[in-house]
Each structure stands twice: as C-alpha cells, then as structure tokens.
Design an enzyme around this catalytic site. Structure first.
Site, PDB file in Angstrom:
ATOM      1  N   CYS A  57       0.856  -1.038  -0.445  1.00  0.00           N
ATOM      2  CA  CYS A  57       0.215   0.122  -0.371  1.00  0.00           C
ATOM      3  C   CYS A  57       0.287   1.256   0.289  1.00  0.00           C
ATOM      4  O   CYS A  57       0.192   2.285  -0.834  1.00  0.00           O
ATOM      5  CB  CYS A  57      -1.023  -0.257   1.591  1.00  0.00           C
ATOM      6  SG  CYS A  57       0.082  -0.016   2.010  1.00  0.00           S
ATOM      7  N   HIS A  67      -2.552   1.359   7.127  1.00  0.00           N
ATOM      8  CA  HIS A  67      -2.964   1.358   5.452  1.00  0.00           C
ATOM      9  C   HIS A  67      -2.976   2.813   4.837  1.00  0.00           C
ATOM     10  O   HIS A  67      -3.776   3.764   5.634  1.00  0.00           O
ATOM     11  CB  HIS A  67      -3.875   0.032   5.277  1.00  0.00           C
ATOM     12  CG  HIS A  67      -4.684   0.446   3.945  1.00  0.00           C
ATOM     13  ND1 HIS A  67      -3.668  -1.282   3.395  1.00  0.00           N
ATOM     14  CD2 HIS A  67      -5.621   0.413   2.778  1.00  0.00           C
ATOM     15  CE1 HIS A  67      -4.539  -1.346   2.557  1.00  0.00           C
ATOM     16  NE2 HIS A  67      -5.487   0.164   1.590  1.00  0.00           N
ATOM     17  N   HIS A  90      -5.819   1.551  -4.521  1.00  0.00           N
ATOM     18  CA  HIS A  90      -4.981   1.857  -3.300  1.00  0.00           C
ATOM     19  C   HIS A  90      -4.348  -0.137  -3.370  1.00  0.00           C
ATOM     20  O   HIS A  90      -5.216  -1.068  -4.787  1.00  0.00           O
ATOM     21  CB  HIS A  90      -5.488   1.449  -2.619  1.00  0.00           C
ATOM     22  CG  HIS A  90      -6.807   0.128  -2.028  1.00  0.00           C
ATOM     23  ND1 HIS A  90      -6.783  -0.134  -0.679  1.00  0.00           N
ATOM     24  CD2 HIS A  90      -7.927   0.332  -3.022  1.00  0.00           C
ATOM     25  CE1 HIS A  90      -7.323  -0.971  -0.143  1.00  0.00           C
ATOM     26  NE2 HIS A  90      -8.557  -1.097  -1.961  1.00  0.00           N
TER      27      HIS A  90
END
Length: 383
Positions: free
Chosen positions: A297, A345, A357
């Site tokens: 990520c 994240h 993402h």
C-alpha cells in the site's frame, strides 16, 4: 450369550468406534450432518431415528457421498472477520518491515560515508607522517644540528637575519604539522566510534526487519490456510459478503454528507500522482514491494508521489506522522487517506469518492470506495 445378542453387541461397538473416529476427523469448517431418522410402524425411516445399516442417506443416490451442507453466512462472517484480523496483523508487520528496511538503508549509506572518511583520514595521516619524516631527514642531512643551534653559531649578520626568518617559518610549519596530525588522529577516532555505533544500529535494524518478515509470512500463511479450507462455493459466498460489507460502508459514508463541497480539482502534482497510481491498476500486492511490477500500500503511494516529483516517507505510519494533515472536506485527488487507528493502510484519493490502493496479499491494485475502511485522516504530500 445367544448369537443374536452377540451380534447386537458387536454392532453397538462398531457404531461407537465409528462415531469416535468421525468426531476426531472434523475440520474447522465441517458441516453438521443431518439428524438420523426414526423408523415408523411400517418400517420406513422418519425424522429422529437411525436408518437401517447400509441404506443411503435421504436425498442421495446409493453408492454416493452426500454433499456437505453449506457453511451458514454467520459462520462465514466470522471467517471474514478472522481473515481481516490476520491481514491487518500482516499489514502492521509490513509497516515495521518497511520502516526497518528504510532505516537499514540509511544506516548502511551513512556507514559507507564514514568508511570513506576513515580511508581519507588515514591517507591524510600518512601524508603528514611522511612530511614529518622528510623534515627529520633534512635535519639529519644538515649535520644533526637543530635550526636554532645553527642560527646562534653564525657570524654573518645577513645570514643571521635570514636564519631568523627561516627558524620562525620552520617553527610555524612544525606547529601546523603537529596540530594537523593531532586533529586528523582525533577525527579518525571519532569516525571509528561513529562507525561502530552505526554498525550496531544497522544490525539492530536488520534484526527487526527479519523479525517482521517472519511475522508477515506467518500471518499470511495462516490466512491462506484458513481460506484453503473453504469449498469453492463458500469462497464465492465469502467474496460476496466482503463486497456487501464494502458497499454498505461506502453507502453509509457517502450518505453522511462527508463529500458535500469536496472538490475534485487536483493540483498539477496531484494529477501526476494519480496518473502514476492509475497506471499500476491490476498489478499484484506484494508486501515490501515498491514497483515496478508489484506494490504494497505505501509502496504504491510513495512511488506515485516520487513520480510527481515529491519524495515522501516510505511507510503509511510515517506518511501520517510527517505529512501535512487536511480535513476530509478539503481533500482533493492525489491526497492520501490513512486508514485504521494505527495508520497501517494508505490509499490515494482519486476523486468522486474513490481511492486507488494495493489492498492486501492475494489482491491487485484496484479502485474502490474511499469509505470502505475506517478512515483515520487525510494527508497532503505538497503545500
């Protein structure tokens, strides 16, 4: 004991053994078999009693194994929650791995620089020693008398004056040589001590990186094992439950009015970052990866902004800690949305309530709703 009683006893023992074996062979996702049926007065089986030995289960063809009943949605929801926890733990460990890797690279570069300085200092010290040796040899060639003695013994006034200047210059040069030698030796000791400390930190960072790697691999292996125990239809249903949960979360987020007044007008740099992220769609998530063929990520977001000309921290936690925060109502394409309370994240806001993402292992870089996960906040990599 009559033969009939002995037969009944043998049959009872067989049933008990069979039940014991079956009870021990079950898995976490085994379905509960249908209740046995009870024989009616006419001899046909009815619900509640065992069927005669050798007869097939109701609804099946003789000689076939009955299909297991599907796992109820409530149990699949528990599995989904367990998978989320495992992958979240893997994300936490991935951030730790990336941070340790970044520190190790920094320490390694600093150590290389120190080693270069040490080598340069040693060469300089050798030159100073050679210079001191040359001075000593010149003095020996002059008969071993120091300049001051020769100065005092001369009777020539002009030579007296010249010698005075020579002695003064020689004293200055000698003093400078000694001072420079001492300073170089001190620098070398400092460099050596600093290098030893850097090496110690480098070893600690590498150990932290190895520990994080093991934790990541363990969590991912646990998640994959959990998923491997599901039947194909159960996996499909689990995926549908995930989509339903995501849609519900996104709808609730949008219905809250959070995007009212949010502009989809991006800066020039933001457009470049979004364009880079968009070009990576479909590439696999791999923990610790930052391109060009796979990403995690924060690897995706850091490389996107590097491509836009703005280097940013490598990990989602450091992106949250170091980059300027903006309100959700003020976000625009290119901004980074940080998720979960521990900032483990990160995704790039692409406009229209969507993000790009790299979700987790087993998935690819994708577009989804920005409200599908708990938002911690938004950061902007540029002013």
């Amino acid at each position: 004991m009559g033969s009939g009683k002995r037969g009944l006893l043998a049959a009872a023992v067989t049933v008990v053994c069979a039940v014991t074996v079956l009870a021990g062979a079950g898995t976490a996702f085994a379905s509960v078999p249908p209740e046995p049926s009870v024989a009616t007065a006419s001899g046909s089986p009815a619900s509640g009693s065992p069927a005669p030995a050798g007869s097939p289960a109701p609804g099946t063809t003789p000689g076939t194994t009955p299909a297991p009943a599907p796992t109820p949605d409530k149990d699949l929801e528990k599995i989904r929650e367990q998978l989320d926890r495992l992958y979240h733990d893997a994300a936490v460990a991935t951030d730790a791995y990336n941070a340790a890797e970044e520190k190790a690279e920094k320490q390694s570069a600093e150590l290389d620089d120190l080693n270069a300085r040490i080598a340069e200092g040693k060469a300089k010290l050798q030159r100073l020693k050679d210079q001191a040796g040359a001075t000593a040899r010149a003095q020996y060639r002059d008969g071993g008398l120091p300049p001051m003695a020769r100065f005092l013994l001369t009777d020539d006034p002009q030579r007296f004056a010249d010698s005075a200047a020579t002695i003064l210059n020689g004293e200055r040069a000698t003093k400078k040589l000694l001072t420079e030698t001492a300073r170089t030796q001190d620098e070398l000791r400092g460099y050596a001590d600093d290098a030893a400390a850097r090496m110690k930190k480098l070893e600690a960072d590498r150990a932290a990186k190895d520990a994080a790697k093991k934790k990541i691999e363990k969590r991912i292996a646990d998640a994959e094992l959990l998923e491997s125990r599901l039947e194909k239809k159960e996996k499909e249903r689990l995926a549908e439950l995930e989509r339903q949960a995501a849609r519900a979360a996104q709808t609730a987020w949008l219905d809250s009015g959070v995007l009212d007044g949010v502009s989809d007008k991006a800066s020039a740099e933001g457009k470049k970052a979004v364009a880079f992220a968009t070009a990576q769609l479909g590439k696999p998530y791999v923990w610790g990866a930052e391109g060009p063929d796979s990403f995690d990520c924060s690897g995706l977001t850091s490389q996107a902004w590097a491509a836009a000309g703005r280097p940013i921290p490598r990990t989602s936690q450091e992106q949250w800690r170091q980059l300027p925060h903006v309100a959700v109502k003020d976000m625009r394409p290119g901004d980074l949305i940080i998720y979960f309370g521990d900032a483990t994240h990160v995704a790039m806001y692409a406009g229209d309530g969507k993000i790009i993402h790299a979700p987790r292992p087993g998935r690819t870089v994708t577009v989804t709703g920005a409200g599908t996960m708990p938002i911690l906040g938004v950061v902007r990599p540029h002013a």
